[in-house]
Design an enzyme around this catalytic site. Structure first.
Site, PDB file in Angstrom:
ATOM      1  N   LYS A 253       0.397  -1.406   0.009  1.00  0.00           N
ATOM      2  CA  LYS A 253      -0.099   0.603  -0.376  1.00  0.00           C
ATOM      3  C   LYS A 253       1.089   1.051   0.055  1.00  0.00           C
ATOM      4  O   LYS A 253       1.656   1.551   0.390  1.00  0.00           O
ATOM      5  CB  LYS A 253      -1.145  -0.027   0.817  1.00  0.00           C
ATOM      6  N   LEU A 254       0.808   1.879  -1.039  1.00  0.00           N
ATOM      7  CA  LEU A 254       1.234   3.177  -0.911  1.00  0.00           C
ATOM      8  C   LEU A 254       1.104   4.301   0.540  1.00  0.00           C
ATOM      9  O   LEU A 254       1.872   5.010   1.056  1.00  0.00           O
ATOM     10  CB  LEU A 254       1.149   3.786  -2.086  1.00  0.00           C
ATOM     11  N   SER A 255      -0.469   3.924   0.837  1.00  0.00           N
ATOM     12  CA  SER A 255      -0.957   5.110   2.295  1.00  0.00           C
ATOM     13  C   SER A 255       0.373   4.426   3.349  1.00  0.00           C
ATOM     14  O   SER A 255       0.490   5.473   4.499  1.00  0.00           O
ATOM     15  CB  SER A 255      -2.026   4.870   2.465  1.00  0.00           C
ATOM     16  N   LYS A 256       0.974   3.220   3.618  1.00  0.00           N
ATOM     17  CA  LYS A 256       1.769   2.980   4.542  1.00  0.00           C
ATOM     18  C   LYS A 256       3.505   3.847   4.208  1.00  0.00           C
ATOM     19  O   LYS A 256       3.726   3.571   5.301  1.00  0.00           O
ATOM     20  CB  LYS A 256       2.329   1.459   4.263  1.00  0.00           C
ATOM     21  N   ARG A 257       3.658   4.669   3.067  1.00  0.00           N
ATOM     22  CA  ARG A 257       4.865   4.851   3.057  1.00  0.00           C
ATOM     23  C   ARG A 257       4.418   6.709   3.615  1.00  0.00           C
ATOM     24  O   ARG A 257       3.173   7.123   3.118  1.00  0.00           O
ATOM     25  CB  ARG A 257       5.119   5.011   1.246  1.00  0.00           C
TER      26      ARG A 257
END
Ligand code: GLU
Length: 496
Positions: A253-257
């Site tokens: 997930k990009l949201s974790k970055r």
């Protein structure tokens, strides 16, 4: 008469604005504008331990940069304020108490040691994890005792023991949850501050929010929220959980970055300000974001938000996880760069040149920017194309001046002739320069690319530079002659 449509973006100022957050804001804003409704900015800052002081400024300036404006919010005010949750604490405490009085919430005195132990045992037994509702079962005498002891407590929501709840989601259709899967989540912490759940529901109600568009990571808590609306006797809003954004590789997930990283060899930007600093135009970024999970239609990928607004329906958003089309961003940005008026492009590029330490001359930049407009895909790329214009003394490897087929002496001779021809020109205008140098090419009996290559290095210090005649015109006669002298000097030393 139907109620006016009201949407909100409700970021927590715990870090710089994430590209996923910007996408959420954009979808809320587009739909509010589509419906002729109201768009609210609300700051969810009740988790004091996670606050980052600069985050609010970053969020506000990032949204403004994208062209997303709000009708109500902390800085602009509005009839439903205050718009920062930290200024609304009494309201949340009042409604937490109200729920307790109605038997819909209860005080919980469990210590963190007990909860840790519980979690530990649940993990070991590989059973259901979560609060075991110990304090929900206390009898009135025990409650009275604990209350008079003054021991700290939290307030928990009483989830109905059986049955199920469905939420209406415009993107995903109805989503049903069984109550036994849900936990009695904390609404009010022992410090008297609300959790996200309580503050969010209370505010959405009192701010009369009709549609909640947010990231899909909030789906698991949505049933708790609608149960709270029901417990309060308030009208439920309509939900639209926007699709998950994946890393470009599709893995994770990009949201974790939280900041730029490399994914399978490609640099992936994450914070909105990273896009800004990399030299993307807001028009391109907002267009890029509108293409994630939503499509304009008619196979059209380039569109303005004015064009998108009348078409934007939440029910058209695709629920499938989506990758940000990074590979399209440079292309899109190039399209928007080419559409910009030279003066606007010069203004946009100037901070990048200045950040590279170049003393920018506005007139010169305006003359030169049309030369690179077709070549740059980001504003930052303007630096490597145009830096030589703003440098007084070029520094480059003299061997670059040597054209292989004519050698150092031939190159020197050619450059000396170029200097003579150009020194004789009174008008340093592109066509005149081109005509003069092409005549010289014929006189010298060399190929155009051979001669122009030497001149290019002499005036720019590079083998790759903007179109030659325009560059000569932009630099002007005095600076061109000075650079030719410097090159002639360097070449003479090579010949000796
Ligand atoms: N403050 C929450 C967040 O950071 C808001 C979620 C919601 O929109 O309900 O994303």
């Amino acid at each position: 008469m139907s109620l006016p449509v009201r949407l909100r973006f409700a970021p927590s100022p715990t870090g710089p604005l994430h590209i996923g957050g910007a996408r959420t804001a954009l979808f809320n804003w587009l739909y509010a504008r589509h419906c002729g409704g109201v768009f609210v900015l609300r700051i969810e800052d009740t988790d004091r331990s996670r606050l980052v002081p600069e985050a609010l400024d970053d969020i506000v300036s990032g949204l403004r940069w994208l062209g997303i404006d709000w009708d109500e919010g902390p800085d602009v005010g509005g009839p439903y304020g205050p718009y920062c949750q930290s200024e609304r604490a009494d309201l949340y405490r009042h409604w937490a108490r109200w729920l307790i009085e109605q038997g819909q919430a209860y005080k919980c005195w469990c210590t963190s040691e007990r909860l840790d132990m519980l979690r530990h045992v649940q993990h070991q037994e590989k059973g259901k994890v979560g609060y075991d509702r110990h304090c929900r079962r206390l009898d009135p005498t025990q409650v009275a005792q604990l209350e008079s002891s003054g021991a700290p407590y939290v307030v928990r929501f009483k989830v109905p023991a059986s049955g199920g709840t469905s939420i209406q989601d415009l993107i995903r259709g109805d989503i049903t949850f069984q109550h036994e899967q849900l936990e009695d989540l904390v609404l009010l912490k022992s410090d008297g501050f609300p959790t996200y759940h309580l503050a969010n529901v209370v505010d959405d109600h009192f701010m009369e929010i009709t549609h909640i568009v947010r990231a899909d990571e909030w789906i698991p808590t949505a049933p708790l929220h609608v149960l709270m609306y029901d417990a309060f006797g308030w009208k439920r809003p309509v939900y639209a959980h926007a699709p998950l954004i994946l890393n470009p590789s599709g893995k994770g997930k990009l949201s974790k970055r939280t900041q730029a990283f490399t994914d399978e060899g490609q640099e992936v930007l994450v914070q909105l300000r990273e896009f800004r600093r990399a030299g993307y135009l807001p028009e391109a970024v907002v267009n890029f974001l509108a293409n994630v999970g939503w499509a304009f239609g008619d196979d059209q990928e380039v569109f303005t938000m004015e064009q998108a607004t009348p078409r934007f329906e939440l029910s058209d958003v695709n629920p499938a996880p989506a990758r940000l089309p990074y590979s399209k961003l440079d292309w899109l940005n190039g399209v928007y760069i080419r559409e910009l008026e030279p003066s606007r492009l010069a203004t946009a590029a100037k901070p990048f040149l200045e950040a590279a330490g170049l003393p920018v001359d506005d007139g010169l930049l305006l003359k030169a920017i049309p030369l690179v407009r077709e070549r740059i895909k980001t504003l930052r790329e303007a630096v490597s194309w145009l830096d030589f214009l703003f440098i007084d003394q070029l520094a480059y490897d003299p061997s670059l001046l040597v054209e292989n087929r004519v050698g150092p002496a031939g190159s020197l001779l050619a450059l000396t002739r170029v200097r003579e021809v150009l020194a004789a020109l009174t008008d340093f205008e592109t066509e005149r320069l081109e005509a003069a140098l092409r005549t010289l090419v014929a006189d010298l009996g060399v190929k155009p690319a051979q001669l122009f290559g030497i001149v290019r290095v002499a005036v720019s210090g590079k083998t790759v530079a903007p179109p030659l005649f325009g560059t000569l015109g932009a630099l002007g006669k005095d600076r061109v002659l000075a650079r030719l002298d410097q090159a002639i000097n360097l070449l003479s030393r090579l010949v000796m």
